[in-house]
Design a protein around this motif. Structure first.
Motif, short mmCIF file in Angstrom:
data_model
loop_
_atom_site.label_atom_id
_atom_site.label_comp_id
_atom_site.label_asym_id
_atom_site.label_seq_id
_atom_site.Cartn_x
_atom_site.Cartn_y
_atom_site.Cartn_z
N ARG A 1 -24.31 -123.34 -14.50
CA ARG A 1 -25.36 -124.21 -13.76
C ARG A 1 -26.42 -123.20 -14.08
O ARG A 1 -27.69 -123.58 -14.05
CB ARG A 1 -24.98 -124.56 -12.35
N ALA A 2 -26.32 -121.93 -13.74
CA ALA A 2 -27.41 -121.21 -13.64
C ALA A 2 -28.11 -121.04 -14.93
O ALA A 2 -29.21 -121.11 -15.26
CB ALA A 2 -27.01 -119.67 -13.12
N PHE A 3 -27.33 -120.63 -15.97
CA PHE A 3 -27.67 -120.34 -17.29
C PHE A 3 -28.49 -121.79 -18.15
O PHE A 3 -29.52 -121.86 -18.71
CB PHE A 3 -26.93 -120.00 -18.35
N MET A 4 -27.85 -123.06 -17.41
CA MET A 4 -28.40 -124.22 -18.07
C MET A 4 -29.57 -124.71 -17.23
O MET A 4 -30.69 -125.16 -17.72
CB MET A 4 -27.34 -125.60 -17.64
N ALA A 5 -29.75 -124.15 -15.97
CA ALA A 5 -31.10 -124.11 -15.16
C ALA A 5 -32.01 -123.36 -15.86
O ALA A 5 -33.43 -123.72 -16.07
CB ALA A 5 -31.01 -123.80 -13.71
N LEU A 6 -31.76 -121.88 -16.27
CA LEU A 6 -32.76 -121.10 -16.96
C LEU A 6 -32.96 -121.62 -18.40
O LEU A 6 -33.69 -121.01 -18.78
CB LEU A 6 -32.15 -119.79 -16.99
N ALA A 7 -32.45 -122.62 -18.98
CA ALA A 7 -32.84 -122.73 -20.40
C ALA A 7 -34.08 -123.65 -20.51
O ALA A 7 -34.75 -123.62 -21.66
CB ALA A 7 -31.49 -123.85 -20.79
N ASP A 8 -34.55 -124.27 -19.26
CA ASP A 8 -35.67 -124.67 -19.31
C ASP A 8 -37.04 -123.87 -19.04
O ASP A 8 -37.03 -123.15 -18.15
CB ASP A 8 -35.82 -125.96 -18.35
N PRO A 9 -38.13 -123.91 -20.04
CA PRO A 9 -39.01 -123.17 -19.79
C PRO A 9 -40.07 -123.06 -18.61
O PRO A 9 -40.48 -122.26 -18.12
CB PRO A 9 -40.02 -123.54 -21.10
N VAL A 10 -39.93 -124.39 -17.92
CA VAL A 10 -40.76 -124.55 -16.76
C VAL A 10 -39.90 -123.96 -15.59
O VAL A 10 -40.53 -123.33 -14.73
CB VAL A 10 -41.00 -126.23 -16.53
N ARG A 11 -38.74 -124.30 -15.69
CA ARG A 11 -37.81 -123.50 -14.70
C ARG A 11 -37.97 -121.90 -14.62
O ARG A 11 -38.06 -121.12 -13.68
CB ARG A 11 -36.30 -124.24 -14.55
N ARG A 12 -37.79 -121.38 -15.76
CA ARG A 12 -38.06 -119.91 -16.01
C ARG A 12 -39.50 -119.35 -15.54
O ARG A 12 -39.48 -118.46 -15.03
CB ARG A 12 -37.84 -119.59 -17.42
N ALA A 13 -40.68 -120.18 -15.58
CA ALA A 13 -41.87 -120.15 -15.30
C ALA A 13 -41.86 -119.94 -13.85
O ALA A 13 -42.43 -119.24 -13.02
CB ALA A 13 -42.82 -120.85 -15.89
N ILE A 14 -41.13 -121.14 -13.23
CA ILE A 14 -41.01 -121.17 -11.77
C ILE A 14 -40.08 -119.89 -11.02
O ILE A 14 -40.76 -119.39 -10.20
CB ILE A 14 -40.17 -122.44 -11.32
N ILE A 15 -39.35 -119.45 -11.88
CA ILE A 15 -38.16 -118.02 -11.33
C ILE A 15 -39.49 -117.21 -11.44
O ILE A 15 -39.37 -116.35 -10.46
CB ILE A 15 -37.13 -117.99 -12.00
N ALA A 16 -40.28 -116.80 -12.69
CA ALA A 16 -41.13 -115.83 -12.72
C ALA A 16 -41.94 -115.68 -11.50
O ALA A 16 -42.42 -114.82 -10.96
CB ALA A 16 -42.06 -115.71 -13.98
N THR A 17 -42.59 -117.00 -11.09
CA THR A 17 -43.41 -117.15 -9.97
C THR A 17 -43.07 -116.58 -8.92
O THR A 17 -43.53 -116.04 -7.80
CB THR A 17 -44.18 -118.67 -9.89
N LEU A 18 -41.90 -117.08 -8.56
CA LEU A 18 -40.89 -116.63 -7.29
C LEU A 18 -40.73 -115.37 -7.25
O LEU A 18 -40.27 -114.59 -6.25
CB LEU A 18 -39.89 -117.64 -7.12
N SER A 19 -40.55 -114.63 -8.45
CA SER A 19 -40.20 -113.12 -8.27
C SER A 19 -41.42 -112.52 -7.52
O SER A 19 -41.14 -111.29 -7.24
CB SER A 19 -39.72 -112.81 -9.77
N ARG A 20 -42.38 -113.04 -7.74
CA ARG A 20 -43.65 -112.38 -6.81
C ARG A 20 -43.62 -112.77 -5.37
O ARG A 20 -44.42 -112.21 -4.62
CB ARG A 20 -44.74 -112.78 -7.45
N GLY A 21 -42.91 -113.63 -5.05
CA GLY A 21 -42.83 -114.01 -3.63
C GLY A 21 -42.65 -115.70 -3.37
O GLY A 21 -42.72 -116.54 -4.43
N PRO A 22 -42.40 -116.00 -2.34
CA PRO A 22 -42.08 -117.41 -1.84
C PRO A 22 -43.27 -118.17 -2.22
O PRO A 22 -44.58 -117.81 -2.11
CB PRO A 22 -41.67 -117.45 -0.38
N ALA A 23 -43.06 -119.40 -2.61
CA ALA A 23 -44.35 -120.40 -2.91
C ALA A 23 -43.74 -121.86 -2.50
O ALA A 23 -42.70 -122.32 -2.36
CB ALA A 23 -44.64 -120.38 -4.45
#
Length: 116
Positions: A13-35
């Motif tokens: 589930r995690a790798f399938m979720a991370l397969a999408d570039p929008v979701r990876r960008a969301i993760i990158a944004t959240l790595s800087r803090g909640p949003a």
């Protein structure tokens, strides 16, 4: 057929979720803090509803959580979930690094014997 453990299903589930570039960008944004969803949707040329669906996929994969803060519902990165993925990847990386080191040793010994 391979029996899948709950841990395997979680990884899938995690790798399938991370397969999408929008979701990876969301993760990158959240790595800087909640949003909030609005904040997460800002850089994308897609609807807030589409961003919400991406967040749901990330939630189902266990990579993010939501909380309630008065009227806000911030999304939070689950760093421990990413650490589990990293640990899984590192296990295979270490195996391959050991194999390359052994190959380097063999090649070095071959080079030394041909130079003698």
């Amino acid at each position: 057929m391979i029996d899948e453990t709950p841990a395997d299903a979680s990884l899938d589930r995690a790798f399938m979720a991370l397969a999408d570039p929008v979701r990876r960008a969301i993760i990158a944004t959240l790595s800087r803090g909640p949003a909030t969803v609005n904040e997460l949707a800002e850089p994308f040329d897609i609807s807030k509803q589409a961003v919400s669906k991406h967040i749901q996929v990330l939630e189902h994969a266990g990579l993010v959580t939501r909380s309630r803060d008065a009227q806000r519902r911030p999304v939070h990165l689950d760093a421990a979930a990413l650490e589990r993925l990293t640990a899984w990847i590192d296990g295979y990386r270490l195996i391959h690094e050991q194999q390359f080191r052994r190959l380097d040793t063999v090649l070095a010994s071959l080079t030394n014997t041909t130079e003698s």
